[in-house]
Motif scaffolding. Structure first.
Motif, PDB file in Angstrom:
ATOM      1  N   VAL A  85      75.910 -94.571  48.804  1.00 28.26           N
ATOM      2  CA  VAL A  85      74.608 -94.490  49.478  1.00 28.26           C
ATOM      3  C   VAL A  85      74.478 -93.274  50.385  1.00 28.26           C
ATOM      4  CG1 VAL A  85      74.243 -96.985  49.443  1.00 28.26           C
ATOM      5  CG2 VAL A  85      75.374 -95.943  51.413  1.00 28.26           C
ATOM      6  N   ALA A  86      75.591 -92.642  50.764  1.00 30.54           N
ATOM      7  CA  ALA A  86      75.549 -91.629  51.818  1.00 30.54           C
ATOM      8  C   ALA A  86      75.892 -90.240  51.297  1.00 30.54           C
ATOM      9  CB  ALA A  86      76.506 -91.994  52.944  1.00 30.54           C
ATOM     10  N   ASP A  87      75.136 -89.244  51.755  1.00 28.22           N
ATOM     11  CA  ASP A  87      75.499 -87.848  51.526  1.00 28.22           C
ATOM     12  C   ASP A  87      76.588 -87.406  52.482  1.00 28.22           C
ATOM     13  OD1 ASP A  87      73.361 -87.000  49.526  1.00 28.22           O
ATOM     14  OD2 ASP A  87      72.111 -87.738  51.170  1.00 28.22           O
ATOM     15  N   VAL A  88      76.559 -87.938  53.697  1.00 26.36           N
ATOM     16  CA  VAL A  88      77.542 -87.601  54.737  1.00 26.36           C
ATOM     17  C   VAL A  88      77.966 -88.887  55.432  1.00 26.36           C
ATOM     18  CG1 VAL A  88      78.015 -86.263  56.821  1.00 26.36           C
ATOM     19  CG2 VAL A  88      76.422 -85.362  55.120  1.00 26.36           C
ATOM     20  N   VAL A  89      79.274 -89.126  55.504  1.00 32.48           N
ATOM     21  CA  VAL A  89      79.826 -90.253  56.253  1.00 32.48           C
ATOM     22  C   VAL A  89      80.658 -89.692  57.401  1.00 32.48           C
ATOM     23  CG1 VAL A  89      81.376 -92.234  56.181  1.00 32.48           C
ATOM     24  CG2 VAL A  89      79.827 -91.815  54.278  1.00 32.48           C
ATOM     25  N   VAL A  90      80.400 -90.183  58.606  1.00 31.60           N
ATOM     26  CA  VAL A  90      81.047 -89.686  59.821  1.00 31.60           C
ATOM     27  C   VAL A  90      81.902 -90.784  60.437  1.00 31.60           C
ATOM     28  CG1 VAL A  90      80.654 -88.738  62.128  1.00 31.60           C
ATOM     29  CG2 VAL A  90      79.124 -88.098  60.243  1.00 31.60           C
ATOM     30  N   ALA A  91      83.137 -90.446  60.776  1.00 28.30           N
ATOM     31  CA  ALA A  91      84.014 -91.359  61.523  1.00 28.30           C
ATOM     32  C   ALA A  91      84.644 -90.551  62.648  1.00 28.30           C
ATOM     33  CB  ALA A  91      85.077 -91.979  60.618  1.00 28.30           C
ATOM     34  N   SER A  92      83.956 -90.496  63.774  1.00 28.07           N
ATOM     35  CA  SER A  92      84.393 -89.690  64.910  1.00 28.07           C
ATOM     36  C   SER A  92      85.153 -90.561  65.904  1.00 28.07           C
ATOM     37  CB  SER A  92      83.179 -89.046  65.596  1.00 28.07           C
ATOM     38  OG  SER A  92      83.582 -88.297  66.724  1.00 28.07           O
ATOM     39  N   HIS A  93      86.448 -90.309  66.040  1.00 30.67           N
ATOM     40  CA  HIS A  93      87.322 -91.010  66.981  1.00 30.67           C
ATOM     41  C   HIS A  93      87.269 -92.524  66.737  1.00 30.67           C
ATOM     42  CE1 HIS A  93      88.570 -87.495  69.387  1.00 30.67           C
ATOM     43  NE2 HIS A  93      87.521 -86.991  68.743  1.00 30.67           N
ATOM     44  N   ILE A  94      87.410 -92.859  65.472  1.00 30.50           N
ATOM     45  CA  ILE A  94      87.504 -94.248  65.010  1.00 30.50           C
ATOM     46  C   ILE A  94      88.867 -94.508  64.391  1.00 30.50           C
ATOM     47  CG2 ILE A  94      86.520 -95.971  63.452  1.00 30.50           C
ATOM     48  CD1 ILE A  94      84.702 -95.163  65.762  1.00 30.50           C
ATOM     49  N   LEU A  95      89.374 -93.537  63.642  1.00 33.58           N
ATOM     50  CA  LEU A  95      90.585 -93.740  62.845  1.00 33.58           C
ATOM     51  C   LEU A  95      91.798 -94.114  63.692  1.00 33.58           C
ATOM     52  CD1 LEU A  95      91.403 -93.608  59.862  1.00 33.58           C
ATOM     53  CD2 LEU A  95      92.048 -91.217  60.230  1.00 33.58           C
ATOM     54  N   GLU A  96      91.853 -93.615  64.923  1.00 36.59           N
ATOM     55  CA  GLU A  96      93.006 -93.912  65.784  1.00 36.59           C
ATOM     56  C   GLU A  96      93.064 -95.373  66.220  1.00 36.59           C
ATOM     57  OE1 GLU A  96      89.811 -92.202  68.607  1.00 36.59           O
ATOM     58  OE2 GLU A  96      90.466 -91.976  66.521  1.00 36.59           O
ATOM     59  N   HIS A  97      91.960 -96.105  66.012  1.00 30.89           N
ATOM     60  CA  HIS A  97      91.908 -97.524  66.367  1.00 30.89           C
ATOM     61  C   HIS A  97      92.217 -98.454  65.189  1.00 30.89           C
ATOM     62  CE1 HIS A  97      89.920 -96.622  70.251  1.00 30.89           C
ATOM     63  NE2 HIS A  97      89.278 -95.682  69.572  1.00 30.89           N
ATOM     64  N   VAL A  98      92.384 -97.892  63.999  1.00 33.13           N
ATOM     65  CA  VAL A  98      92.425 -98.693  62.776  1.00 33.13           C
ATOM     66  C   VAL A  98      93.862 -99.036  62.395  1.00 33.13           C
ATOM     67  CG1 VAL A  98      91.873 -98.693  60.311  1.00 33.13           C
ATOM     68  CG2 VAL A  98      90.262 -97.707  61.950  1.00 33.13           C
ATOM     69  N   GLN A  99      94.095-100.327  62.139  1.00 35.77           N
ATOM     70  CA  GLN A  99      95.425-100.794  61.760  1.00 35.77           C
ATOM     71  C   GLN A  99      95.754-100.465  60.307  1.00 35.77           C
ATOM     72  OE1 GLN A  99      97.777-102.296  63.561  1.00 35.77           O
ATOM     73  NE2 GLN A  99      96.753-102.974  65.426  1.00 35.77           N
ATOM     74  N   GLU A 100      94.750-100.415  59.436  1.00 34.57           N
ATOM     75  CA  GLU A 100      94.960-100.151  58.014  1.00 34.57           C
ATOM     76  C   GLU A 100      94.120 -98.931  57.601  1.00 34.57           C
ATOM     77  OE1 GLU A 100      95.601-104.051  55.617  1.00 34.57           O
ATOM     78  OE2 GLU A 100      93.985-104.441  57.055  1.00 34.57           O
ATOM     79  N   VAL A 117      80.100 -85.826  51.468  1.00 34.02           N
ATOM     80  CA  VAL A 117      81.030 -85.347  52.490  1.00 34.02           C
ATOM     81  C   VAL A 117      81.486 -86.497  53.384  1.00 34.02           C
ATOM     82  CG1 VAL A 117      81.166 -83.952  54.611  1.00 34.02           C
ATOM     83  CG2 VAL A 117      80.143 -82.989  52.550  1.00 34.02           C
ATOM     84  N   ILE A 118      82.776 -86.490  53.719  1.00 37.50           N
ATOM     85  CA  ILE A 118      83.333 -87.375  54.742  1.00 37.50           C
ATOM     86  C   ILE A 118      83.878 -86.509  55.869  1.00 37.50           C
ATOM     87  CG2 ILE A 118      85.101 -89.099  55.278  1.00 37.50           C
ATOM     88  CD1 ILE A 118      84.901 -90.054  52.397  1.00 37.50           C
ATOM     89  N   TRP A 119      83.387 -86.741  57.088  1.00 39.87           N
ATOM     90  CA  TRP A 119      83.784 -85.962  58.270  1.00 39.87           C
ATOM     91  C   TRP A 119      84.548 -86.887  59.209  1.00 39.87           C
ATOM     92  CZ3 TRP A 119      83.442 -85.796  63.552  1.00 39.87           C
ATOM     93  CH2 TRP A 119      83.543 -84.548  64.196  1.00 39.87           C
ATOM     94  N   ILE A 120      85.794 -86.520  59.502  1.00 40.82           N
ATOM     95  CA  ILE A 120      86.660 -87.360  60.349  1.00 40.82           C
ATOM     96  C   ILE A 120      87.241 -86.515  61.479  1.00 40.82           C
ATOM     97  CG2 ILE A 120      88.833 -88.661  60.433  1.00 40.82           C
ATOM     98  CD1 ILE A 120      88.331 -89.534  57.578  1.00 40.82           C
ATOM     99  N   GLU A 121      87.230 -87.073  62.680  1.00 37.00           N
ATOM    100  CA  GLU A 121      87.917 -86.462  63.823  1.00 37.00           C
ATOM    101  C   GLU A 121      88.653 -87.555  64.569  1.00 37.00           C
ATOM    102  OE1 GLU A 121      86.108 -83.134  66.286  1.00 37.00           O
ATOM    103  OE2 GLU A 121      86.120 -84.797  67.738  1.00 37.00           O
ATOM    104  N   ALA A 122      89.895 -87.255  64.984  1.00 41.74           N
ATOM    105  CA  ALA A 122      90.710 -88.234  65.708  1.00 41.74           C
ATOM    106  C   ALA A 122      91.699 -87.502  66.602  1.00 41.74           C
ATOM    107  CB  ALA A 122      91.460 -89.139  64.721  1.00 41.74           C
ATOM    108  N   PRO A 123      92.129 -88.130  67.695  1.00 47.17           N
ATOM    109  CA  PRO A 123      93.127 -87.493  68.560  1.00 47.17           C
ATOM    110  C   PRO A 123      94.392 -87.150  67.786  1.00 47.17           C
ATOM    111  CG  PRO A 123      92.179 -89.408  69.649  1.00 47.17           C
ATOM    112  CD  PRO A 123      91.703 -89.451  68.221  1.00 47.17           C
TER     113      PRO A 123
END
Length: 227
Positions: A85-100, A117-123
């Motif tokens: 459904v998405a042209d762009v998916v954003v996960a900004s400072h989410i991945l560091e909280h994810v167990q899996e 596009v998938i855009w990810i940023e994490a510490p």
């Protein structure tokens, strides 16, 4: 700017070492943008200017949803959106909280259109080296470990391997500074010929020659990530 209208073929590289762009540079006119972790609706103003459709995703709908935006819940790691459904998916400072993280990445890939596009940023791991304050009440929270919900930091190499394990083409990966937090950032693409939920494989790159083309061939048996 990463042109989401160009498809994956326009971004095929043998290396993903260039500077990953800001999220706003990935949002083109008319795109459908899914923001995972949408508290504050920080992308709403830019999406309005770009005439892009914004869908916020979170466990509960944040207050103040802007006019013209939509919202979808995430239950565990399952997002209440259809495939592709998405042209762009954003996960900004989410991945560091994810167990899996692999399960979460697969879900991001599932809702992304082929060529999207998938855009990810994490510490990054450098944020874990910052000394925490001895005064718990000064509220500085500079260290990665000051947040009790943090699971792990993310190096550029970890983002690279996460993408490869989920059939995501890592277009650009770099280090960045996110409001004083040393971070890693990745822009990835869903291959044009891939719809819905991708397959996943464990990634070991031991004895594999450097370079994205070599890594993709080693993991997926093909150097063609466009089809």
């Amino acid at each position: 700017m990463v042109d989401v209208s160009a498809g994956t073929a326009g971004l095929v590289r043998t290396s993903c070492g260039e500077q990953a762009p800001e999220v706003e540079d990935c949002i083109v006119r008319g795109a459908t943008v899914v923001d995972c972790g949408c508290y504050g609706w920080r992308l709403a103003a830019h999406c309005t200017r770009a005439e892009a459709r914004l869908i916020g995703v979170d466990q509960l709908e944040p207050p103040g949803r802007p006019v013209g935006t939509a919202f979808a819940c995430i239950h565990g790691l399952a997002i209440d959106l259809d495939d592709d459904v998405a042209d762009v998916v954003v996960a900004s400072h989410i991945l560091e909280h994810v167990q899996e993280p692999t399960v979460f990445m697969l879900e991001l890939m599932r809702i992304t259109k082929p060529g999207g596009v998938i855009w990810i940023e994490a510490p990054s791991e450098l944020s874990a080296l910052i000394n925490a304050s001895s005064d718990s009440e000064d509220h500085s929270f500079l260290s990665f470990w000051d947040d009790p919900t943090h699971v792990r930091p993310w190096t550029p190499g970890a983002l690279y391997r996460l993408a490869l394990s989920c059939q995501c083409v890592p277009v650009a990966i770099s280090r960045c500074n996110a409001g004083g937090i040393p971070s890693s950032r990745m822009v990835g693409r869903k291959p044009m010929g891939l719809s819905g939920l991708p397959s996943t494989r464990y990634v070991s790159l031991r004895d594999v020659e450097p370079g994205l083309s070599n890594a993709w061939h080693h993991v997926w048996g093909s150097k063609n990530w466009c089809s």
